[in-house]
Design an enzyme around this catalytic site. Structure first.
Site: not given
Length: 520
Positions: A103, A184, A208
């Protein structure tokens, strides 16, 4: 390919200069770490072959998915070095030659920036690897690149669209390109589901990891806060943030988890008294892992959603058939705890961001939250869809010595732990709690923002800082649904036993067909 504009040309040029050629190897969309290691051992293909395969696959599919924000121009060179290491019979790590996406809020000290998806961070190059990235490298992983994400890990706007960032655009769901991947860690979830990598690493503050795992039909492990160092991860919350693995199977997620648990003297959550960490969790991959367990069933998130309830009830029946005792429970933490948690996050976001910017040294592209606000609010791309109001709310807070912050933090920890999950589990003698992770993916709507449909169960484990594992449990109209399995601090071994037992008994992972609704 939609990559960060700041690195697009250097990335493509560097890849073009690599001494490689397109590979024709045949890879299953559900390929595992064990499959890859067996192929390496048999000489079926090399790490360079596999890396080229994934680079080609990203080039083909990412223009539709927007799951990858930056490619690592050194990926093939890293793979070549790992092939040489294997040929020399050197000791090999548990993730030797495994392509991984991180990420894009996780620092790497290489040719890739760490951006949180924000335009103002497009040229922000960390001064060191995060401990998480360093441990992946030590384990033999090949960092392919950075995954798109909800900008600032979805802590920026009052009505945000999960998976949207100014640099990466809107991540799309591989089961239906019109639907949302959740955030996210949206790019991480979409990429591993669509087999753009073998493993992806996400981060979670509240939902997330587990929500994108739910929407993208994969396994996500949100560990106890402090099991994995958070240093070098662009922060939201000191008390709730953690990294964690995302994979197509429990086994691959578990294999990865054990490589990430080294203590870090600069993250005191990882050196706290009572921490229980292992470097290998694979002994807990037990097919009979559910048998004899007492499991709390948290039904409230289902509301009156008949179809999700039917899928969840079928999953509960699997637990019963595998020898679990199911006890229905009420809310494991008080609902108002979430209000206090939001205040904690505002204070910790301001403090954590300012410290992160300072860690980038005198050449940092952004030096404070105040400067970030100025740059964001003057950027027409940033402001086109979202108000970024949370940035201003955080800036208005004081420091961590504030009485409001200290009282809110104490309340959150008491209500979520001693008066929450710990109390419920102790009184009922529970080994774990299960709940629906979420509903089916909703239609992406950049104008109105996310629509979770009321089914959302990540908060108890997230707010308490306790572990949570989500596993595919079924589908509605070919859209996957996950089941969350959470419990006390440091209970990862027990949760892994239960998660693996459920996965092996149910086998609900659904390979996406990358449906194209002609969206551009």
């Amino acid at each position: 390919m939609r990559l960060s504009f700041s690195v697009l040309f250097v990335t493509l040029f560097s890849l073009a200069c690599q001494p490689s050629s397109p590979t024709l190897i045949d890879i299953s969309p559900e390929i595992s770490i064990a499959d890859i290691h067996a192929a390496y051992e048999a000489g079926t293909y090399s790490a360079q072959d596999l890396t080229q395969y994934y680079l080609d696959r990203i080039e083909s599919l990412n223009p539709k998915l927007h799951a990858v924000i930056t490619l690592n121009p050194d990926a093939l060179a890293i793979a070549a070095a790992l092939d040489e290491k294997r040929a020399s019979d050197a000791s090999l790590g548990p993730l030797h030659g495994i392509p991984v996406l991180l990420k894009d809020n996780i620092d790497t000290h290489d040719s890739m920036p760490c951006t949180a998806g924000a335009n103002s961070m497009a040229e922000s190059y960390p001064l060191a690897d995060s401990p998480l990235a360093a441990q992946l490298r030590a384990a033999g992983a090949i960092i392919l690149g950075k995954a798109n994400l909800s900008e600032w890990a979805n802590f920026h706007s009052s009505t945000s669209s999960s998976g949207w960032s100014a640099l990466g655009g809107q991540t799309r769901n591989p089961y239906d390109l019109s639907r949302n991947p959740c955030g996210s860690s949206s790019g991480s979830g979409a990429a591993v589901s669509a087999n753009l990598c073998v493993i992806a690493i996400g981060t979670e503050t509240n939902g997330s990891i587990v929500c994108p795992a739910n929407n993208n039909g994969v396994v996500g492990i949100k560990p106890t806060v402090g099991l994995i160092s958070r240093r070098g991860i662009i922060p939201i919350s000191y008390s709730q943030d953690t990294g964690g693995p995302m994979a197509r199977s429990v086994e691959d997620a578990v294999r990865t988890l054990g490589t990430l648990t080294a203590p870090d003297s600069l993250d005191d959550k990882t050196t706290a008294e009572g921490r229980q960490a292992l470097t290998d969790y694979t002994p807990f991959l037990k097919q009979e892992g559910i048998a004899g367990k007492r499991i709390g069933y948290f039904k409230a998130p289902l509301g009156d959603h008949v179809r999700i309830t039917a899928v969840m009830e079928a999953a509960v029946e699997v637990f019963r058939q595998q020898g679990a005792e199911i006890i229905e429970i009420e809310e494991p933490i008080l609902k108002r705890t979430g209000n206090h948690s939001f205040q904690v996050l505002l204070y910790e976001f301001k403090d954590g961001l300012n410290k992160y910017f300072a860690s980038l040294g005198p050449n940092a592209k952004v030096k404070s939250l105040e400067e970030l606000i100025e740059k964001t609010f003057s950027d027409s791309v940033e402001m086109h869809y979202h108000d970024h109001a949370i940035l201003k709310q955080a800036q208005e807070k004081g420091d961590l010595n504030s009485e409001e912050y200290q009282e809110a933090l104490a309340t959150v920890q008491r209500q979520s732990r001693a008066e929450g999950i710990d109390k419920v589990m102790d009184e009922l003698g529970l080994d774990a709690i299960i709940a629906p992770t979420g509903g089916p993916a909703w239609k992406t709507d950049l104008t109105n923002g996310d629509n979770f449909g009321g089914v959302f169960s990540s908060s108890p484990a997230a707010i308490s800082g306790y572990p949570n594992i989500t596993v595919p449990m079924g589908q509605i109209d070919s859209l996957p649904l996950g089941i969350s399995i959470f419990g006390r601090a440091w209970s990862e071994p027990t949760l892994i036993e239960i998660a693996y037992g459920f996965e092996q008994a149910s086998q609900h992972r659904l390979t996406p067909q990358l449906i194209d609704f002609s969206l551009e």
